[in-house]
Design an enzyme around this catalytic site. Structure first.
Site, PDB file in Angstrom:
ATOM      1  N   GLU A 265       5.938   8.103  15.840  1.00 41.43           N
ATOM      2  CA  GLU A 265       7.114   8.633  15.158  1.00 41.43           C
ATOM      3  C   GLU A 265       6.858  10.004  14.520  1.00 41.43           C
ATOM      4  O   GLU A 265       7.790  10.701  14.148  1.00 41.43           O
ATOM      5  CB  GLU A 265       7.706   7.624  14.160  1.00 41.43           C
ATOM      6  CG  GLU A 265       6.740   7.093  13.138  1.00 41.43           C
ATOM      7  CD  GLU A 265       7.182   5.726  12.574  1.00 41.43           C
ATOM      8  OE1 GLU A 265       8.122   5.708  11.780  1.00 41.43           O
ATOM      9  OE2 GLU A 265       6.570   4.696  12.930  1.00 41.43           O
TER      10      GLU A 265
ATOM     11  N   ASN B 188       2.941  -9.269  12.123  1.00 43.27           N
ATOM     12  CA  ASN B 188       1.694  -8.619  11.701  1.00 43.27           C
ATOM     13  C   ASN B 188       0.951  -9.396  10.616  1.00 43.27           C
ATOM     14  O   ASN B 188      -0.240  -9.180  10.399  1.00 43.27           O
ATOM     15  CB  ASN B 188       1.986  -7.197  11.215  1.00 43.27           C
ATOM     16  CG  ASN B 188       2.459  -6.293  12.330  1.00 43.27           C
ATOM     17  OD1 ASN B 188       2.295  -6.615  13.505  1.00 43.27           O
ATOM     18  ND2 ASN B 188       3.064  -5.164  11.969  1.00 43.27           N
TER      19      ASN B 188
ATOM     20  N   ASP C 105       0.842  -1.200   0.000  1.00 47.73           N
ATOM     21  CA  ASP C 105       0.000   0.000   0.000  1.00 47.73           C
ATOM     22  C   ASP C 105       0.876   1.249   0.000  1.00 47.73           C
ATOM     23  O   ASP C 105       1.416   1.640   1.030  1.00 47.73           O
ATOM     24  CB  ASP C 105      -0.913   0.006   1.232  1.00 47.73           C
ATOM     25  CG  ASP C 105      -1.851   1.204   1.210  1.00 47.73           C
ATOM     26  OD1 ASP C 105      -2.904   1.117   0.558  1.00 47.73           O
ATOM     27  OD2 ASP C 105      -1.506   2.255   1.810  1.00 47.73           O
TER      28      ASP C 105
ATOM     29  N   SER D  87       5.829  -1.813   9.190  1.00 52.06           N
ATOM     30  CA  SER D  87       6.893  -1.904  10.175  1.00 52.06           C
ATOM     31  C   SER D  87       8.242  -1.814   9.494  1.00 52.06           C
ATOM     32  O   SER D  87       8.457  -2.402   8.435  1.00 52.06           O
ATOM     33  CB  SER D  87       6.804  -3.194  10.987  1.00 52.06           C
ATOM     34  OG  SER D  87       7.804  -3.134  11.997  1.00 52.06           O
TER      35      SER D  87
ATOM     36  N   TYR E 101       4.057   9.304   0.216  1.00 54.33           N
ATOM     37  CA  TYR E 101       4.967   8.601   1.120  1.00 54.33           C
ATOM     38  C   TYR E 101       6.437   8.779   0.707  1.00 54.33           C
ATOM     39  O   TYR E 101       7.340   8.478   1.491  1.00 54.33           O
ATOM     40  CB  TYR E 101       4.616   7.106   1.228  1.00 54.33           C
ATOM     41  CG  TYR E 101       3.186   6.824   1.662  1.00 54.33           C
ATOM     42  CD1 TYR E 101       2.422   7.792   2.321  1.00 54.33           C
ATOM     43  CD2 TYR E 101       2.594   5.585   1.426  1.00 54.33           C
ATOM     44  CE1 TYR E 101       1.110   7.533   2.704  1.00 54.33           C
ATOM     45  CE2 TYR E 101       1.285   5.325   1.818  1.00 54.33           C
ATOM     46  CZ  TYR E 101       0.552   6.304   2.441  1.00 54.33           C
ATOM     47  OH  TYR E 101      -0.741   6.035   2.821  1.00 54.33           O
TER      48      TYR E 101
ATOM     49  N   HIS F 275      -6.393  10.207  -2.470  1.00 56.27           N
ATOM     50  CA  HIS F 275      -5.838  10.120  -1.112  1.00 56.27           C
ATOM     51  C   HIS F 275      -6.703  10.848  -0.074  1.00 56.27           C
ATOM     52  O   HIS F 275      -6.947  10.325   1.012  1.00 56.27           O
ATOM     53  CB  HIS F 275      -4.404  10.686  -1.114  1.00 56.27           C
ATOM     54  CG  HIS F 275      -3.525  10.125  -0.039  1.00 56.27           C
ATOM     55  ND1 HIS F 275      -2.177   9.920  -0.209  1.00 56.27           N
ATOM     56  CD2 HIS F 275      -3.791   9.737   1.223  1.00 56.27           C
ATOM     57  CE1 HIS F 275      -1.658   9.426   0.902  1.00 56.27           C
ATOM     58  NE2 HIS F 275      -2.615   9.306   1.786  1.00 56.27           N
TER      59      HIS F 275
HETATM   60  P1  A2P Z   1       8.050   0.019  13.600  1.00 52.73           P
HETATM   61  O1  A2P Z   1       8.186   0.368  12.164  1.00 52.73           O
HETATM   62  O2  A2P Z   1       9.234   0.431  14.390  1.00 52.73           O
HETATM   63  O3  A2P Z   1       7.664  -1.424  13.829  1.00 52.73           O
HETATM   64  P2  A2P Z   1       1.065   2.285  10.901  1.00 52.73           P
HETATM   65  O4  A2P Z   1      -0.182   2.115  11.711  1.00 52.73           O
HETATM   66  O5  A2P Z   1       1.129   3.581  10.199  1.00 52.73           O
HETATM   67  O6  A2P Z   1       1.259   1.099  10.034  1.00 52.73           O
HETATM   68  O7  A2P Z   1       2.290   2.310  11.945  1.00 52.73           O
HETATM   69  C1  A2P Z   1       2.508   1.244  12.786  1.00 52.73           C
HETATM   70  C2  A2P Z   1       3.360   1.701  13.948  1.00 52.73           C
HETATM   71  O8  A2P Z   1       3.420   0.665  14.909  1.00 52.73           O
HETATM   72  C3  A2P Z   1       4.785   1.998  13.591  1.00 52.73           C
HETATM   73  O9  A2P Z   1       5.262   2.981  14.485  1.00 52.73           O
HETATM   74  C4  A2P Z   1       5.506   0.671  13.826  1.00 52.73           C
HETATM   75  O10 A2P Z   1       6.852   0.914  14.201  1.00 52.73           O
HETATM   76  C5  A2P Z   1       4.725   0.083  14.970  1.00 52.73           C
HETATM   77  N1  A2P Z   1       4.514  -1.357  14.865  1.00 52.73           N
HETATM   78  C6  A2P Z   1       4.238  -2.077  13.773  1.00 52.73           C
HETATM   79  N2  A2P Z   1       4.017  -3.351  14.066  1.00 52.73           N
HETATM   80  C7  A2P Z   1       4.142  -3.461  15.394  1.00 52.73           C
HETATM   81  C8  A2P Z   1       4.020  -4.545  16.314  1.00 52.73           C
HETATM   82  N3  A2P Z   1       3.730  -5.775  15.888  1.00 52.73           N
HETATM   83  N4  A2P Z   1       4.226  -4.288  17.627  1.00 52.73           N
HETATM   84  C9  A2P Z   1       4.522  -3.046  18.049  1.00 52.73           C
HETATM   85  N5  A2P Z   1       4.645  -1.984  17.252  1.00 52.73           N
HETATM   86  C10 A2P Z   1       4.449  -2.186  15.927  1.00 52.73           C
END
Ligand code: A2P
Length: 317
Positions: free
Chosen positions: A223, A278, A44, A269, A49, A111
């Site tokens: 972040e 995930n 996606d 991530s 981005y 978007h």
């Molecule tokens: P990181 O890239 O360090 O894993 P979004 O909702 O925009 O996809 O962002 C997801 C956010 O949650 C990012 O900050 C990511 O950081 C973090 N993240 C993604 N997967 C996990 C997970 N399984 N456990 C904890 N934090 C996660």
């Protein structure tokens, strides 16, 4: 993995995809390659981005290494706000396809339902909310014009499916009144703090699939420094107790809650273990009671609101 059948084309959209928002540009090609290797089959992306070229490199490397075929990967991208005028839509889509190094998108989304004044992408790309002077300039482009141009992309074979993002019910109903091709997808912020129950009902009725973004709620904004003071859902006691019952992480529970409602999710991530984790949200089932407990956390907390950038863009008011 499970998928959602899109209404007009019957094409299958994987329910769990990899989101490219905030994926670090310098490591994006490797991250995308590794995501595909780990089993992700949906990417996606968006012009906004700023990592389409790198994402495309990762995808093409995975294709040339025989990990995936192009037709096995569902590639989504999005039209930024400064390109809503009919004459800019096709040129932008072609530019984005060129950055990815592919010849069609599986899904192309508007978007935001906000038209901003055009800025030549040769001058500024990735596109932004603001003009060179830091101000926001709205443009008088009706949504119907942009939608018509999106339909032309389908007719030209540049995109298979078209949809919208950040759209509320009234606008969706209006698009359906004039659309030749109905929106296949509405991609919206959706997590237990913003459960969007009414929008889900409407979209289910209309046959518009929903992709939930920011499934991890406040964590998605850490972040960016803007989680609006909300308690992190990943540490919330209700989420944690459900997670421990299933021997899953809190992130997996939040993703599962969405997937079990028939929604697609696109977690991002930059970390490989979390990326893999995930994807594994289809091997367990939450009870009805657990689903309700999570839904009851709703406080209509919208973390991604353009009105926070400029009050004239209060599209959710
Ligand atoms: P990181 O890239 O360090 O894993 P979004 O909702 O925009 O996809 O962002 C997801 C956010 O949650 C990012 O900050 C990511 O950081 C973090 N993240 C993604 N997967 C996990 C997970 N399984 N456990 C904890 N934090 C996660």
């Amino acid at each position: 993995s499970a998928s959602i059948v899109l209404k007009r084309t019957g094409q299958k959209m994987p329910q769990v995809g990899f989101g490219l928002w905030k994926v670090t540009k310098s490591t994006c090609a490797d991250t995308v390659y590794n995501a595909l290797k780990a089993g992700y089959r949906l990417l996606d992306g968006a012009g906004d981005y700023g990592n389409e070229k790198e994402a495309g490199e990762g995808l093409r490397r995975a294709i040339s290494d025989g990990i995936v075929k192009r037709e096995d990967v569902f590639v989504t991208s999005k039209l930024w706000n400064t390109f809503h005028a009919r004459e800019h839509v096709g040129a932008l889509a072609r530019k984005q396809l060129g950055l990815w190094g592919i010849d069609y998108f599986d899904l192309f989304l508007i978007h935001f339902p906000i038209a901003l004044q055009y800025v030549d992408p040769a001058h500024r790309y990735p596109p932004e909310w603001f003009g060179d002077d830091g101000k926001v300039y709205l443009a008088n482009v009706p949504f119907s014009e942009t939608w018509g141009a999106m339909e032309t992309l389908v007719d030209e074979g540049l995109v298979k499916n078209i949809g919208v993002s950040n759209c509320q019910g009234a606008l969706l109903l209006d698009v359906l009144r004039y659309a030749k091709y109905a929106p296949a997808v509405n991609q919206v912020e959706l997590h237990p703090y913003l459960s969007q129950e009414a929008l889900i009902k409407l979209c289910n009725t209309l046959g518009v699939a929903i992709t939930a973004y920011s499934s991890l709620g406040p964590q998605s904004y850490v972040e960016l420094g803007g989680s609006k003071g909300a308690e992190n859902l990943l540490q919330h006691s209700a989420v944690a107790s459900i997670a421990s019952k299933h021997s899953k992480s809190t992130a997996q529970v939040l993703l599962r809650w969405a997937v079990q409602q028939g929604l697609a999710v696109i977690p991002k991530s930059n970390n490989h273990d979390r990326l893999v984790q995930n994807l594994q949200v289809e091997q367990f089932t939450l009870t009805d009671d657990e689903m309700k407990q999570l839904s009851s956390l709703n406080v209509n907390l919208r973390l991604n609101d353009p009105a926070d950038i400029d009050p004239r863009m209060a599209i959710f008011a």
